[in-house]
Design an enzyme around this catalytic site. Structure first.
Site, PDB file in Angstrom:
ATOM      1  N   HIS A 101     -73.318 -22.558 -39.725  1.00 40.78           N
ATOM      2  CA  HIS A 101     -71.893 -22.088 -40.088  1.00 40.78           C
ATOM      3  C   HIS A 101     -71.693 -20.637 -39.486  1.00 40.78           C
ATOM      4  O   HIS A 101     -72.557 -19.895 -39.043  1.00 40.78           O
ATOM      5  CB  HIS A 101     -72.135 -21.903 -41.543  1.00 40.78           C
ATOM      6  N   ASP A 103     -70.278 -17.157 -41.345  1.00 39.46           N
ATOM      7  CA  ASP A 103     -69.752 -16.612 -42.699  1.00 39.46           C
ATOM      8  C   ASP A 103     -68.624 -16.818 -43.315  1.00 39.46           C
ATOM      9  O   ASP A 103     -67.637 -16.349 -42.733  1.00 39.46           O
ATOM     10  CB  ASP A 103     -70.639 -15.224 -42.963  1.00 39.46           C
ATOM     11  N   HIS A 250     -74.445 -19.525 -37.164  1.00 39.51           N
ATOM     12  CA  HIS A 250     -76.108 -19.305 -37.511  1.00 39.51           C
ATOM     13  C   HIS A 250     -76.659 -20.271 -38.378  1.00 39.51           C
ATOM     14  O   HIS A 250     -75.917 -20.876 -39.254  1.00 39.51           O
ATOM     15  CB  HIS A 250     -76.442 -17.705 -37.687  1.00 39.51           C
ATOM     16  N   ARG A 265     -77.652  -8.320 -47.185  1.00 35.07           N
ATOM     17  CA  ARG A 265     -76.628  -8.501 -46.352  1.00 35.07           C
ATOM     18  C   ARG A 265     -75.356  -7.911 -46.526  1.00 35.07           C
ATOM     19  O   ARG A 265     -75.055  -7.781 -47.865  1.00 35.07           O
ATOM     20  CB  ARG A 265     -76.317  -9.854 -46.055  1.00 35.07           C
TER      21      ARG A 265
HETATM   22  C1  SIN Z   1     -76.876 -16.257 -43.901  1.00 33.16           C
HETATM   23  O1  SIN Z   1     -76.463 -14.899 -43.941  1.00 33.16           O
HETATM   24  O2  SIN Z   1     -76.447 -17.253 -43.872  1.00 33.16           O
HETATM   25  C2  SIN Z   1     -78.342 -16.041 -44.220  1.00 33.16           C
HETATM   26  C3  SIN Z   1     -79.169 -15.831 -42.912  1.00 33.16           C
HETATM   27  C4  SIN Z   1     -80.578 -15.716 -42.947  1.00 33.16           C
HETATM   28  O3  SIN Z   1     -81.068 -15.725 -43.903  1.00 33.16           O
HETATM   29  O4  SIN Z   1     -81.141 -15.761 -41.873  1.00 33.16           O
END
Ligand code: SIN
Length: 278
Positions: A101, A103, A250, A265
């Site tokens: 995806h 974000d 990612h 995050r």
């Molecule tokens: C995310 O922000 O999608 C999570 C990425 C992760 O935990 O590595």
């Protein structure tokens, strides 16, 4: 590109660079900020080691790049609505980001970037894989590029966030963001073209028959997930990854259950995606 205030070591030809010689907890000078921004534009995702950020330092670093977004489904810790906790342990029923995806692409103005600082990582596993949507776009045939350039996709947060809430037994908000975006997005800074559909938020391509929409999206998801334009990041405690959601997708690996992986995050607000032919 010559850098004077940071060291930039590319990880692959297509995507990713390790950055050293910088302390993200301290205010950055103008040149250091500019060089970091240049490195992000060039490499799309940046990796840092040994950056033990407090929540306030993490937010202050994120704010250098723009206002911070508040996540549409997951509340932040007390006093920090802009922080998204990322946590998995033996009680987890799902993890954040376990499918490819970009974000919150369901937002009408999706985030430009995300900055993740992990505090606890499993001894092995829990990597994050990033893929360059510039490189994925460049590898398409001229005819396919032209066809996709005219298309718009519908992105919706409801299915993904409702599933999350069902699995974790949370009530969650009554409604979620939904938006239409070009299938090929022009990056507002670099002017490069990137594929901008993903299996978490993209529901359909507008104004084409349903079976055509499904076939095109399935093709693009498989194409975007090819290893040729990926970099895989192996976390250590207090590593930071900073990715540009406008040109990167990612996926987080959940291969460490019942181990613990935990951190925070921040998400930097972005603008409305557009397509400009070049
Ligand atoms: C995310 O922000 O999608 C999570 C990425 C992760 O935990 O590595």
């Amino acid at each position: 590109m010559a850098y004077e205030t940071i060291r930039v070591s590319p990880c692959t030809a297509a995507i990713g660079a390790e950055i050293s010689g910088i302390d993200l907890a301290k205010p950055l000078g103008n040149q250091q900020f500019q060089e970091l921004h240049d490195a992000l534009m060039a490499h799309q995702v940046l990796f840092f080691r040994d950056q033990p950020l407090t929540l306030d330092q993490h937010k202050a670093f994120g704010r250098l790049f723009g206002d911070l977004a508040i996540h549409p489904n997951t509340p932040g810790p007390d006093g920090h609505p802009e922080i998204l906790p990322i946590h998995a342990d033996a009680n987890s029923k799902r993890i954040a980001g376990e499918r490819w995806h970009s974000d919150v692409s369901c937002d009408p103005e999706p985030p430009m970037g995300s900055i993740l600082n992990l505090k606890i990582v499993p001894p092995v596993g829990g990597d994050t894989v990033f893929a360059s949507m510039y490189a994925a776009f460049n590898a398409l045939s001229p005819g396919m590029k032209q066809y996709l350039a005219g298309l718009t996709a519908i992105h919706d947060g409801a299915m993904n966030y409702s599933r999350t809430n069902r699995l974790i037994g949370a009530e969650g908000p009554k409604s979620f963001p939904r938006a239409e975006h070009p299938v090929i997005r022009t990056h507002p800074v670099t002017g490069r073209q990137a594929i901008y559909v993903n299996p978490v938020f993209t529901m359909a391509i507008k104004d084409v028959p349903e079976n055509e929409s499904k076939a095109i999206l399935d093709f693009l998801y498989e194409h975007c997930a090819q290893p040729h334009w990926q970099v895989r990041f192996r976390w250590q405690p207090e590593s930071v990854a900073f990715w540009d959601n406008r040109c990167v997708q990612h996926i987080a690996m959940w291969d460490y259950f019942p181990g613990v992986r935990s951190g925070y995050r921040v998400t930097v607000k972005g603008d409305k995606p557009f397509h400009r032919p070049n």
